[in-house]
Scaffold this motif. Structure first.
Motif, PDB file in Angstrom:
ATOM      1  N   ASP A  10       0.845  -1.197   0.000  1.00 15.55           N
ATOM      2  CA  ASP A  10       0.000   0.000   0.000  1.00 15.55           C
ATOM      3  C   ASP A  10       0.881   1.248   0.000  1.00 15.55           C
ATOM      4  O   ASP A  10       1.991   1.244   0.542  1.00 15.55           O
ATOM      5  CB  ASP A  10      -0.852  -0.051   1.280  1.00 15.55           C
ATOM      6  CG  ASP A  10      -1.719   1.166   1.476  1.00 15.55           C
ATOM      7  OD1 ASP A  10      -2.888   1.110   1.078  1.00 15.55           O
ATOM      8  OD2 ASP A  10      -1.225   2.166   2.030  1.00 15.55           O
ATOM      9  N   GLY A  42      -1.911  -5.983   0.915  1.00 16.53           N
ATOM     10  CA  GLY A  42      -2.368  -4.611   1.131  1.00 16.53           C
ATOM     11  C   GLY A  42      -2.113  -4.234   2.581  1.00 16.53           C
ATOM     12  O   GLY A  42      -1.548  -5.013   3.345  1.00 16.53           O
ATOM     13  N   SER A  43      -2.524  -3.049   2.962  1.00 18.18           N
ATOM     14  CA  SER A  43      -2.315  -2.619   4.343  1.00 18.18           C
ATOM     15  C   SER A  43      -3.500  -3.014   5.196  1.00 18.18           C
ATOM     16  O   SER A  43      -4.638  -3.051   4.737  1.00 18.18           O
ATOM     17  CB  SER A  43      -2.136  -1.106   4.394  1.00 18.18           C
ATOM     18  OG  SER A  43      -2.131  -0.667   5.732  1.00 18.18           O
ATOM     19  N   HIS A 110      -8.528  -6.976   3.358  1.00 16.70           N
ATOM     20  CA  HIS A 110      -7.439  -5.998   3.314  1.00 16.70           C
ATOM     21  C   HIS A 110      -6.293  -6.379   4.214  1.00 16.70           C
ATOM     22  O   HIS A 110      -6.479  -6.644   5.387  1.00 16.70           O
ATOM     23  CB  HIS A 110      -7.937  -4.600   3.697  1.00 16.70           C
ATOM     24  CG  HIS A 110      -8.392  -3.868   2.501  1.00 16.70           C
ATOM     25  ND1 HIS A 110      -7.663  -2.868   1.926  1.00 16.70           N
ATOM     26  CD2 HIS A 110      -9.472  -4.044   1.727  1.00 16.70           C
ATOM     27  CE1 HIS A 110      -8.302  -2.449   0.859  1.00 16.70           C
ATOM     28  NE2 HIS A 110      -9.409  -3.148   0.715  1.00 16.70           N
ATOM     29  N   MET A 193      -7.162   2.578  -0.701  1.00 14.48           N
ATOM     30  CA  MET A 193      -6.879   1.278  -0.089  1.00 14.48           C
ATOM     31  C   MET A 193      -7.588   0.146  -0.806  1.00 14.48           C
ATOM     32  O   MET A 193      -7.058  -0.966  -0.899  1.00 14.48           O
ATOM     33  CB  MET A 193      -7.256   1.320   1.386  1.00 14.48           C
ATOM     34  CG  MET A 193      -6.270   2.180   2.167  1.00 14.48           C
ATOM     35  SD  MET A 193      -6.544   2.069   3.925  1.00 14.48           S
ATOM     36  CE  MET A 193      -6.210   0.335   4.209  1.00 14.48           C
ATOM     37  N   GLU A 196      -5.574  -0.545  -3.908  1.00  7.47           N
ATOM     38  CA  GLU A 196      -4.247  -1.122  -3.653  1.00  7.47           C
ATOM     39  C   GLU A 196      -4.293  -2.342  -2.757  1.00  7.47           C
ATOM     40  O   GLU A 196      -3.290  -3.043  -2.618  1.00  7.47           O
ATOM     41  CB  GLU A 196      -3.336  -0.045  -3.035  1.00  7.47           C
ATOM     42  CG  GLU A 196      -3.103   1.109  -4.002  1.00  7.47           C
ATOM     43  CD  GLU A 196      -2.308   2.258  -3.407  1.00  7.47           C
ATOM     44  OE1 GLU A 196      -1.679   2.080  -2.347  1.00  7.47           O
ATOM     45  OE2 GLU A 196      -2.316   3.346  -4.016  1.00  7.47           O
ATOM     46  N   GLY A 197      -5.458  -2.593  -2.137  1.00  8.83           N
ATOM     47  CA  GLY A 197      -5.533  -3.700  -1.199  1.00  8.83           C
ATOM     48  C   GLY A 197      -6.472  -4.819  -1.615  1.00  8.83           C
ATOM     49  O   GLY A 197      -6.273  -5.966  -1.240  1.00  8.83           O
TER      50      GLY A 197
END
Lengths: 516, 249
Positions: A10, A42-43, A110, A193, A196-197
């Motif tokens: 992330d 991801g974060s 996530h 997020m 990207e996650g």
């Protein structure tokens, strides 16, 4: 046996050096001849722990963080691959109190999965919603969405089911699904997020929407400031298309639906749905008047579902588990969960997914652990740059669209920006007008001229020039902006300005404010 | 249906209806308590004009599609939140519209004060444009009061006049950025020579991309000059001695 080690990819983790950490782990493992597989997840959204490195031990993810590249050797020496103690040990990640206290529905995957791995997605429940959607009639599907009580997460909180049904009932074709990822509100990052996650979740939500309304083509609008989002989401689209989850006859069904990405060019106003449609059509990003609603005459004048990324990402869980299960969370007319984004001067910046009903104070104090500076919280701006400020005494307001509206604010996209005692609220009010002036599309006059006048008036108030006359004019200007503007940019700019004036008049030199 | 269209056409010779007349089934709505019948797909502004109401307008004219940018034709409609622009709101059967109220008067005046805060004082007295008519309609024919807090702010008074075209000139100081010229170029002439460049307060009419009128794709048809409600685009023949801006205030 291979040990899986997760290092987030992330953007926040990357900014904190996650790539170096991942490289250091791979290098150390090679040097020590250990069988380690570094997976980029991801974060988890617990940014104060990022880069949060996780080791999978018998299916339990043990966390270490925040890890810097220089810490990696000591982690290996301590035996972190076996979950050994280390000053950075956090124990099982899902037992971290701030994580365990959340309700992860939209963000369930996530930080768990590799966002580019379709297999990972499917293994963790991906496409369960779309699979079920394909067994339902469009009407049954719409009923599930209506039952869930889901409302638009972009800020307007319009009931998603009503919007989708309007598009479903429209006769014109083709119909479009447009996902708004022009996430321009300061202090917000939930859309990023998702990109990207868990980008497959967004694609799944859009495909379900396509099934519900009879759309054939989707567009994901991503702001150019999100290069990692663009790359990850494109990779997900390519993978989904190759596996038959996008394109003709999805999963062998009658549903044909494909998606493309359009990248913004740096204008906040293109997050406003009609400006975004103009932008996608290749035109200048200016606001369209309504009616016609985009649901009836949207992209290229055709019926279009326009929803925020978070709205689409909430859909797969709803369809997989049933609308009633989602509606069991939340309060009043605010059903389900919201991914709240804590930012600004906050000790623990985070993405916190919780059911509606929790207070803003709990979010800021319990999850955010107060200010980063350690000074008392003076103000929290809820709902992005167009949201109202709440003073410390006002933080007991519930996370609920209606409660926050009744308190003079708006929940918007769920961003909360925290300020400590050192903040000058006259500067913040000026910033609101300045933001409107910088981001106005220039079409309607209240916003085009009024925002610039607002900056000038606040400057004069702060300088003590004809303070009362300028103050009175500023309040009149706020009325003109609220009631006269074409869209919410001009219409909502008065929220932060008025709330700052009301709660912190002393900062403007307007009265001696004993309370502050 | 045809009857209504013809009736509108007759009216049109005398009055700017605000938005183009439409064909359609008759729709009856109430304007300031008077039942008014217009074809479906007409705007509330057109209906109000036919009903004899005076709704101020700047960006709207019946030769161009509605645009909704000037925000002075705002009205109140029962059951609708806020103050919809009458030019962009289609009529509906049974709609109850008020074209004036204390709040509307205040709101329109507030919007026009913003226009005046970026318009040369010297061009207010004796002006004959639609902008001047609107000033009178909202009670600001004298311009912005001398002590008005908006005074002393940023303006376009120092943006140079474009006199490159042999037949007309463009004075940005008098431009109210209503886009009527841009839309006339597009909708009437189909030349697409004009656009709005910049954002927010910097938004300005621009021939092509930052070119002069003469250097742009402009074909000197004059549609923009005819459409301009504030004399920012104006025939040079009106200034035999040459165009001189009065001293900025």
């Amino acid at each position: 046996m291979t040990t899986n080690v997760y290092v987030p990819c992330d953007a926040i983790a990357l900014a904190l050096g996650a790539d170096d950490v991942a490289t250091a782990i791979a290098d150390q493992a090679a040097a020590r001849a250990l069988d380690v597989r570094v997976i980029r997840n991801g974060s988890r959204g617990l940014f104060w722990l990022d880069p949060l490195v996780e080791v999978d031990i018998d299916g339990v993810r043990h966390g270490y963080g925040p890890v810097e590249a220089d810490d990696v050797a000591s982690l290996f020496e301590a035996g972190f691959l076996g979950g050994a103690a280390h000053p950075l040990s956090l124990g099982p990640v899902e037992s971290i109190p701030e994580f365990a206290a959340q309700t992860r529905l939209t963000f369930a995957r996530h930080g768990v999965v590799d966002p580019r791995s379709l297999d990972d997605f499917v293994t963790h429940g991906g496409f369960a919603g779309l699979r079920r959607a394909l067994t339902l009639s469009p009407d049954e599907l719409l009923v599930e969405i209506e039952t869930s009580g889901l409302r638009g997460r972009g800020g307007a909180a319009f009931p998603t089911g009503i919007k989708w049904r309007t598009v479903a009932n429209a006769v014109a074709t083709p119909k479009y699904i447009v996902a708004n990822g022009d996430e321009g509100d300061s202090g917000t990052f939930a859309d990023r997020m998702i990109f990207e996650g868990d980008p497959f979740c967004l694609l799944e939500g859009m495909a379900i929407a396509a099934r519900a309304v009879g759309a054939t083509h989707g567009v994901i609008y991503i702001r150019s400031e999100y290069p990692h989002s663009i790359a990850t989401t494109q990779a997900a689209i390519d993978a989904a298309r190759s596996a038959g989850w996008l394109g003709a006859a999805i999963a062998g069904s009658e549903l044909s639906f494909d998606v493309e990405i359009r990248v913004g060019a740096g204008a906040y106003i293109c997050g406003e749905e009609t400006s975004m449609l103009e932008s996608i059509e290749g035109k200048r990003g200016t606001v369209r008047f309504k009616p016609p609603l985009p649901a009836l005459e949207g992209l290229y004048g055709k019926p279009t579902v326009v929803n925020n990324i978070l709205t689409f990402a909430s859909v797969p869980w709803i369809v997989a588990n049933g609308g009633a299960a989602y509606a069991a969370y939340g309060v009043g007319r605010s059903k389900g969960t919201l991914g709240v984004q804590l930012a600004g001067n906050v000790a623990r910046g985070a993405l916190i997914e919780v059911p509606f009903g929790i207070t803003v104070r709990e979010l800021v104090e319990r999850f955010g652990a107060g200010t980063r500076s350690g000074r008392p919280v003076r103000a929290v701006q809820v709902g992005g740059p167009l949201g109202a400020y709440f003073d410390n005494a006002g933080l007991d307001v519930a996370l609920d669209y209606e409660a926050i509206s009744d308190a003079g604010g708006l929940l918007g996209h769920g961003g909360m920006v925290v300020f400590d005692e050192s903040v000058d609220m006259a500067t913040q009010a000026r910033f609101a007008m300045e933001f409107c002036a910088a981001e106005s599309c220039g079409k309607c006059t209240p916003c085009r001229v009024g925002s610039t006048r607002g900056v000038e008036l606040i400057d004069r108030i702060s300088a003590g020039t004809r303070r009362e006359a300028n103050h009175e004019q500023l309040l009149e200007l706020c009325d003109v902006l609220e009631h006269g503007s074409l869209c919410a940019l001009g219409g909502l700019t008065p929220y932060p300005v008025r709330s700052a004036l009301r709660l912190f008049p002393g900062d403007f030199g307007l009265v001696t404010d004993v309370a502050q | 249906m045809t009857f209504i269209w013809n009736e509108l056409r007759d009216l049109r010779d005398a009055v700017d209806l605000g938005t183009p007349p439409r064909d359609g089934q008759p729709v009856t709505l109430s304007i300031d308590g008077v039942d008014t019948t217009v074809p479906a797909r007409s705007s509330v502004l057109l209906a109000a004009t036919i009903a004899g109401a005076t709704v101020p307008k700047l960006c709207a004219t019946d030769t161009l599609e509605c645009f909704g940018s000037c925000r002075v034709c705002l009205v109140e409609i029962d059951g609708r939140r806020g103050y919809p622009a009458s030019c962009t709101t289609p009529v509906e059967s049974g709609m109850v519209v008020r074209t004036t109220s204390e709040q509307l008067v205040k709101l329109r005046r507030g919007v026009v004060e913003l226009y005046l805060s970026d318009y040369p004082d010297s061009d207010i007295d004796g002006g004959w444009s639609q902008f001047h008519t609107t000033l009178a309609q909202v009670g600001l024919e004298e311009g912005l009061p001398a002590d008005h807090p908006y005074r002393g702010g940023d303006t376009h008074a120092d943006v140079p006049v474009d006199e490159s075209n042999p037949y007309f000139l463009f004075d940005p100081a008098k431009c109210i950025v209503c886009s009527r010229c841009v839309r006339a170029c597009e909708e009437i002439q189909g030349t697409f020579a004009l656009t709005i460049a910049g954002r927010g307060f910097s938004s300005q009419v621009s021939p092509s991309q930052g070119e002069s009128f003469l250097a742009s794709e402009c074909v000197s048809c004059g549609a923009c000059v005819q459409a301009c409600p504030s004399d920012a685009l104006i025939e040079k023949s009106l200034f035999p001695e040459g165009y001189h801006r009065a001293d900025p205030r």
